[in-house]
Design a protein around this motif. Sequence first.
Motif, mmCIF file in Angstrom:
data_model
loop_
_atom_site.group_PDB
_atom_site.id
_atom_site.type_symbol
_atom_site.label_atom_id
_atom_site.label_comp_id
_atom_site.label_asym_id
_atom_site.label_seq_id
_atom_site.Cartn_x
_atom_site.Cartn_y
_atom_site.Cartn_z
ATOM 1 N N LEU A 1 47.193 32.958 46.652
ATOM 2 C CA LEU A 1 46.436 32.374 47.755
ATOM 3 C C LEU A 1 46.458 33.233 49.012
ATOM 4 O O LEU A 1 45.445 33.355 49.702
ATOM 5 C CB LEU A 1 46.995 30.990 48.088
ATOM 6 C CG LEU A 1 46.489 29.837 47.256
ATOM 7 C CD1 LEU A 1 47.182 28.549 47.670
ATOM 8 C CD2 LEU A 1 44.999 29.692 47.376
ATOM 9 N N MET A 2 47.605 33.825 49.309
ATOM 10 C CA MET A 2 47.706 34.606 50.541
ATOM 11 C C MET A 2 46.764 35.821 50.524
ATOM 12 O O MET A 2 45.977 35.988 51.460
ATOM 13 C CB MET A 2 49.141 35.048 50.812
ATOM 14 C CG MET A 2 49.304 35.648 52.170
ATOM 15 S SD MET A 2 50.939 36.190 52.685
ATOM 16 C CE MET A 2 52.034 35.732 51.444
ATOM 17 N N PRO A 3 46.794 36.667 49.508
ATOM 18 C CA PRO A 3 45.847 37.791 49.496
ATOM 19 C C PRO A 3 44.392 37.332 49.475
ATOM 20 O O PRO A 3 43.547 37.905 50.170
ATOM 21 C CB PRO A 3 46.194 38.552 48.220
ATOM 22 C CG PRO A 3 47.584 38.163 47.903
ATOM 23 C CD PRO A 3 47.747 36.763 48.402
ATOM 24 N N LEU A 4 44.115 36.288 48.702
ATOM 25 C CA LEU A 4 42.746 35.785 48.615
ATOM 26 C C LEU A 4 42.265 35.267 49.969
ATOM 27 O O LEU A 4 41.133 35.551 50.381
ATOM 28 C CB LEU A 4 42.655 34.682 47.562
ATOM 29 C CG LEU A 4 41.267 34.149 47.279
ATOM 30 C CD1 LEU A 4 40.395 35.250 46.693
ATOM 31 C CD2 LEU A 4 41.343 32.962 46.322
ATOM 32 N N SER A 5 43.122 34.549 50.686
ATOM 33 C CA SER A 5 42.708 34.030 51.984
ATOM 34 C C SER A 5 42.483 35.165 52.987
ATOM 35 O O SER A 5 41.567 35.096 53.812
ATOM 36 C CB SER A 5 43.718 33.023 52.515
ATOM 37 O OG SER A 5 44.927 33.646 52.845
ATOM 38 N N LEU A 6 43.297 36.211 52.928
ATOM 39 C CA LEU A 6 43.084 37.356 53.812
ATOM 40 C C LEU A 6 41.764 38.059 53.519
ATOM 41 O O LEU A 6 41.017 38.424 54.439
ATOM 42 C CB LEU A 6 44.248 38.344 53.676
ATOM 43 C CG LEU A 6 45.558 37.919 54.327
ATOM 44 C CD1 LEU A 6 46.702 38.791 53.819
ATOM 45 C CD2 LEU A 6 45.460 37.970 55.830
ATOM 46 N N ILE A 7 41.463 38.246 52.250
ATOM 47 C CA ILE A 7 40.209 38.914 51.870
ATOM 48 C C ILE A 7 39.004 38.075 52.276
ATOM 49 O O ILE A 7 38.019 38.598 52.808
ATOM 50 C CB ILE A 7 40.219 39.240 50.361
ATOM 51 C CG1 ILE A 7 41.278 40.314 50.082
ATOM 52 C CG2 ILE A 7 38.843 39.684 49.894
ATOM 53 C CD1 ILE A 7 41.571 40.537 48.614
ATOM 54 N N ILE A 8 39.075 36.769 52.067
ATOM 55 C CA ILE A 8 37.970 35.889 52.461
ATOM 56 C C ILE A 8 37.798 35.889 53.979
ATOM 57 O O ILE A 8 36.672 35.950 54.487
ATOM 58 C CB ILE A 8 38.203 34.463 51.919
ATOM 59 C CG1 ILE A 8 38.022 34.444 50.405
ATOM 60 C CG2 ILE A 8 37.275 33.457 52.586
ATOM 61 C CD1 ILE A 8 38.420 33.147 49.742
ATOM 62 N N GLY B 1 34.476 27.362 60.644
ATOM 63 C CA GLY B 1 35.123 26.327 59.833
ATOM 64 C C GLY B 1 35.804 26.912 58.606
ATOM 65 O O GLY B 1 36.932 26.539 58.269
ATOM 66 N N LEU B 2 35.132 27.848 57.953
ATOM 67 C CA LEU B 2 35.726 28.501 56.787
ATOM 68 C C LEU B 2 36.916 29.358 57.190
ATOM 69 O O LEU B 2 37.881 29.484 56.427
ATOM 70 C CB LEU B 2 34.670 29.334 56.051
ATOM 71 C CG LEU B 2 33.571 28.527 55.352
ATOM 72 C CD1 LEU B 2 32.488 29.462 54.813
ATOM 73 C CD2 LEU B 2 34.149 27.674 54.245
ATOM 74 N N TRP B 3 36.856 29.960 58.376
ATOM 75 C CA TRP B 3 38.015 30.698 58.881
ATOM 76 C C TRP B 3 39.207 29.771 59.052
ATOM 77 O O TRP B 3 40.339 30.147 58.770
ATOM 78 C CB TRP B 3 37.703 31.352 60.218
ATOM 79 C CG TRP B 3 37.185 32.750 60.124
ATOM 80 C CD1 TRP B 3 37.284 33.602 59.062
ATOM 81 C CD2 TRP B 3 36.505 33.457 61.152
ATOM 82 N NE1 TRP B 3 36.702 34.789 59.366
ATOM 83 C CE2 TRP B 3 36.209 34.731 60.641
ATOM 84 C CE3 TRP B 3 36.108 33.145 62.433
ATOM 85 C CZ2 TRP B 3 35.552 35.694 61.385
ATOM 86 C CZ3 TRP B 3 35.447 34.098 63.176
ATOM 87 C CH2 TRP B 3 35.174 35.361 62.646
ATOM 88 N N SER C 1 42.300 30.878 56.984
ATOM 89 C CA SER C 1 43.398 31.486 57.737
ATOM 90 C C SER C 1 44.549 30.528 57.991
ATOM 91 O O SER C 1 45.637 30.968 58.346
ATOM 92 C CB SER C 1 42.885 32.043 59.068
ATOM 93 O OG SER C 1 42.431 30.994 59.894
ATOM 94 N N ILE C 2 44.344 29.250 57.803
ATOM 95 C CA ILE C 2 45.426 28.290 58.035
ATOM 96 C C ILE C 2 45.774 27.548 56.753
ATOM 97 O O ILE C 2 46.907 27.580 56.295
ATOM 98 C CB ILE C 2 45.052 27.300 59.154
ATOM 99 C CG1 ILE C 2 44.883 28.048 60.473
ATOM 100 C CG2 ILE C 2 46.102 26.216 59.289
ATOM 101 C CD1 ILE C 2 44.307 27.227 61.587
ATOM 102 N N LEU C 3 44.800 26.907 56.177
ATOM 103 C CA LEU C 3 45.048 26.039 55.030
ATOM 104 C C LEU C 3 45.594 26.793 53.820
ATOM 105 O O LEU C 3 46.561 26.368 53.199
ATOM 106 C CB LEU C 3 43.756 25.304 54.663
ATOM 107 C CG LEU C 3 43.845 24.253 53.593
ATOM 108 C CD1 LEU C 3 44.711 23.098 54.062
ATOM 109 C CD2 LEU C 3 42.463 23.748 53.232
#
Length: 168
Positions: free
Chosen positions: A3-10, A32-34, A38-40
């Motif tokens: 999740l962490m790498p995926l959230s950074l890439i997104i 909203g997606l950020w 970046s948090i969730l």
Amino acid sequence: MGLMPLSLIITGALGLVLLLRPAFPVMVLIWGLWGASSILTFWNPMVKAVRSLCHDSEQGRGYSLFDIGRGLLNFLMGLAVMAVYSKVAAMTGANAGMNGLIIFYSATTIAIGIAARFVLNKYMPEIKSAAAGGQGVSENKAILRNVLRCVKMPSTWCLIVMIFTCSF
């Protein structure tokens, strides 16, 4: 991919969409997606990664070093970025300077996401095995039970109200 790498890439990819100068509703959607990326989907895995990298007796020190390092890096990077932005904006205009900022932060976030994917797989194999389905159904039920218990606590809602009313 975790999740962490995926959230950074997104998060970085959404930043690059800003270069297209989208309409206001699209920008609201990006923000909203950020919030989600970046948090969730970022903070919980990051806390787990810091916890996994530290010995049980040194959890406090690990989180302290992490927070100090993060704050110091953000401060130094902010100084450097503002210096470069000022020079670029003075030479080429504010729009080019802002585009440079967007590209820099987006590319940096994507690069860190790619690096995190390989580093986490190498140094934290237990996270890799948990992502592959190593977590049992009983553990998932226990997690859900704990989340529901926290949602029922009045102190949780008091903190939520304080956070949302004090941030404005």
